[in-house]
Write an enzyme that holds these catalytic residues in place. Structure first.
Site, PDB file in Angstrom:
ATOM      1  N   CYS A 131       0.863  -1.187   0.000  1.00  0.00           N
ATOM      2  CA  CYS A 131       0.000   0.000   0.000  1.00  0.00           C
ATOM      3  C   CYS A 131       0.894   1.230   0.000  1.00  0.00           C
ATOM      4  O   CYS A 131       2.117   1.118   0.134  1.00  0.00           O
ATOM      5  CB  CYS A 131      -0.922  -0.002   1.221  1.00  0.00           C
ATOM      6  SG  CYS A 131      -2.420   0.981   0.907  1.00  0.00           S
ATOM      7  N   LYS A 206     -12.231  -5.138   1.959  1.00  0.00           N
ATOM      8  CA  LYS A 206     -11.683  -4.345   3.058  1.00  0.00           C
ATOM      9  C   LYS A 206     -12.633  -3.186   3.338  1.00  0.00           C
ATOM     10  O   LYS A 206     -12.876  -2.348   2.480  1.00  0.00           O
ATOM     11  CB  LYS A 206     -10.295  -3.831   2.677  1.00  0.00           C
ATOM     12  CG  LYS A 206      -9.652  -2.937   3.714  1.00  0.00           C
ATOM     13  CD  LYS A 206      -8.234  -2.559   3.316  1.00  0.00           C
ATOM     14  CE  LYS A 206      -7.621  -1.602   4.331  1.00  0.00           C
ATOM     15  NZ  LYS A 206      -6.238  -1.249   3.964  1.00  0.00           N
ATOM     16  N   LYS A 259     -11.745  -8.224   5.799  1.00  0.00           N
ATOM     17  CA  LYS A 259     -11.145  -7.414   6.856  1.00  0.00           C
ATOM     18  C   LYS A 259     -12.065  -6.262   7.202  1.00  0.00           C
ATOM     19  O   LYS A 259     -12.546  -5.612   6.275  1.00  0.00           O
ATOM     20  CB  LYS A 259      -9.803  -6.891   6.329  1.00  0.00           C
ATOM     21  CG  LYS A 259      -9.096  -5.925   7.235  1.00  0.00           C
ATOM     22  CD  LYS A 259      -7.942  -5.281   6.523  1.00  0.00           C
ATOM     23  CE  LYS A 259      -7.406  -4.198   7.446  1.00  0.00           C
ATOM     24  NZ  LYS A 259      -6.486  -3.326   6.791  1.00  0.00           N
TER      25      LYS A 259
HETATM   26  C1  PBG Z   1      -2.826  -0.166   4.913  1.00  0.00           C
HETATM   27  C2  PBG Z   1      -3.406  -1.021   5.949  1.00  0.00           C
HETATM   28  C3  PBG Z   1      -4.244  -0.661   7.015  1.00  0.00           C
HETATM   29  C4  PBG Z   1      -4.460  -1.820   7.729  1.00  0.00           C
HETATM   30  C5  PBG Z   1      -3.785  -2.843   7.091  1.00  0.00           C
HETATM   31  N1  PBG Z   1      -3.157  -2.333   5.987  1.00  0.00           N
HETATM   32  C6  PBG Z   1      -4.750   0.642   7.452  1.00  0.00           C
HETATM   33  C7  PBG Z   1      -5.783   1.368   6.696  1.00  0.00           C
HETATM   34  O1  PBG Z   1      -6.331   0.897   5.711  1.00  0.00           O
HETATM   35  O2  PBG Z   1      -6.015   2.509   7.117  1.00  0.00           O
HETATM   36  C8  PBG Z   1      -5.272  -1.898   8.988  1.00  0.00           C
HETATM   37  C9  PBG Z   1      -4.922  -3.040   9.854  1.00  0.00           C
HETATM   38  C10 PBG Z   1      -5.338  -2.954  11.269  1.00  0.00           C
HETATM   39  O3  PBG Z   1      -6.128  -2.093  11.708  1.00  0.00           O
HETATM   40  O4  PBG Z   1      -4.853  -3.814  12.002  1.00  0.00           O
HETATM   41  N2  PBG Z   1      -3.700   0.196   3.914  1.00  0.00           N
HETATM   42 ZN    ZN Z   2      -3.225   1.973   2.680  1.00  0.00          ZN
END
Ligand code: PBG
Ligand code: ZN
Length: 335
Positions: A131, A206, A259
């Protein structure tokens, strides 16, 4: 001839007594339908560039940001507990508009992968989060053009990140930006770069969830303006979640992910019924924090609640579970 009278009550009380199968621990063990193993678990690791010593994350008790120099000891411990997979999150020193430090060959994640590969060979499955949010100055998961997240520019950048992780030795890359076409972009780029064997775990469904808050503290990755709702899913939409899963499968994903986990077990279950692709559930930072906070207050028993939550994720149909409880859970299982 006389007809046999079927006794309709044979299948009910008092012939049937379900409590017969709960009389002792040994009997209950025999009947247990869902069993956890450390091999089901994936342990997340936050590795921070330029850090001198391990740092406790305030909103995630017992979880740390660690320097590169502590990584081998950490993974040694994880493997000793019987867990064979980790997912790496990098916290870079430099952030900019183009997220350059995300695909730098000498970046923190790339260095971490190389180090672990050298130390552990193929004994540990290395998964990387792909990411941009930890690497962009504005904290969004994509590249911003005219105040908007540009989908197609972002997937090109994500592909570069994934290739750099593959080059360093990652087994599985996990795109988490929720851009359309991100799986296809990664598959094409990986294949073209000679990494046809590197697998893709898509963060397929997600949700735009407030349960990521502790993670964003941990990773300094909260967006500077707006929020993530133009790319992450509205958590009210189960059918749309299945379309996200379908499109990832069509693009060649190897593992789909749902997720967060606990509030979305319906999605895990539906995915289990509708596809044969392996399913990962990511029990996120906020789910962890809820349990930890209540346990610290003495309001719940941490080990029992942790076990119940993780078991329920597997029972719903997850093949593998990313959880910040991984080490503690594995330790408990080995007793
Ligand atoms: C990056 C990412 C995130 C999480 C995993 N990869 C944060 C987001 O999307 O803001 C969240 C994981 C967690 O809360 O444990 N995109
Ligand atoms: Zn991200």
């Amino acid at each position: 001839m006389k007809k046999t009278k079927i006794n309709s009550s044979i299948n009910s009380f008092p012939n049937v007594r379900l409590r017969r199968l709960r009389t002792t621990g040994a009997v209950r063990d025999l009947l247990q339908e869902t069993r956890l193993s450390p091999k089901d678990l994936i342990s997340p690791i936050f590795v921070q560039e330029g850090l001198k010593k391990t740092q406790q994350i305030p909103s995630m008790p017992d979880i740390q940001r660690m320097p590169l120099s502590k990584l081998v000891v950490e993974v040694d411990r994880i493997m000793e507990l019987g867990i064979s997979a980790i997912i790496l999150f990098g916290l870079p020193l430099q952030k900019d508009a183009n997220a350059k430090s995300a695909f730098d060959g000498g970046g923190i994640v790339q260095k971490s992968i190389e180090l672990l590969r050298k130390q552990f060979g193929s004994k540990v499955a290395i998964i990387t989060d792909v990411c941009l949010c930890q690497y962009t100055s504005h904290g969004h998961c994509g590249l911003v053009v005219n105040k908007k997240i540009d989908n197609d520019k972002t997937i090109d950048a994500l592909a570069k990140v994934a290739v750099s992780h593959a080059r360093a030795g990652a087994d599985i890359v996990a795109p988490s930006a929720m851009m359309d076409g991100q799986v296809q972009a990664l598959r094409t780029a990986l294949d073209n770069a000679g990494f046809a064997e590197v697998a893709i775990m898509g963060y397929s469904a997600k949700q735009a969830s407030p349960l990521y808050a502790p993670f964003r503290d941990a990773a300094y990755s909260a967006p500077e303006f707006g929020d993530r709702r133009t790319y992450q899913m509205p958590f009210s939409n189960a059918r749309e979640a299945m379309r996200e899963i379908e499109t990832d499968i069509a693009e060649g994903v190897d593992i789909v992910m749902i997720k967060p986990a606990i509030p979305y077990l319906d999605l895990v279950y539906t995915a289990r019924q509708t596809t044969y692709v392996p399913i990962c559930a990511y029990s996120v930072s906020g789910e962890y924090a809820l349990i930890k906070a209540a346990a610290i207050k003495g309001w719940i028993d941490e080990n029992s609640v942790m076990t119940e939550f993780i078991t329920s994720i597997k029972r719903a149909g997850a093949n593998m579970i990313i959880t910040y409880h991984a080490k503690k859970m594995a330790e408990l299982l080995s007793r």
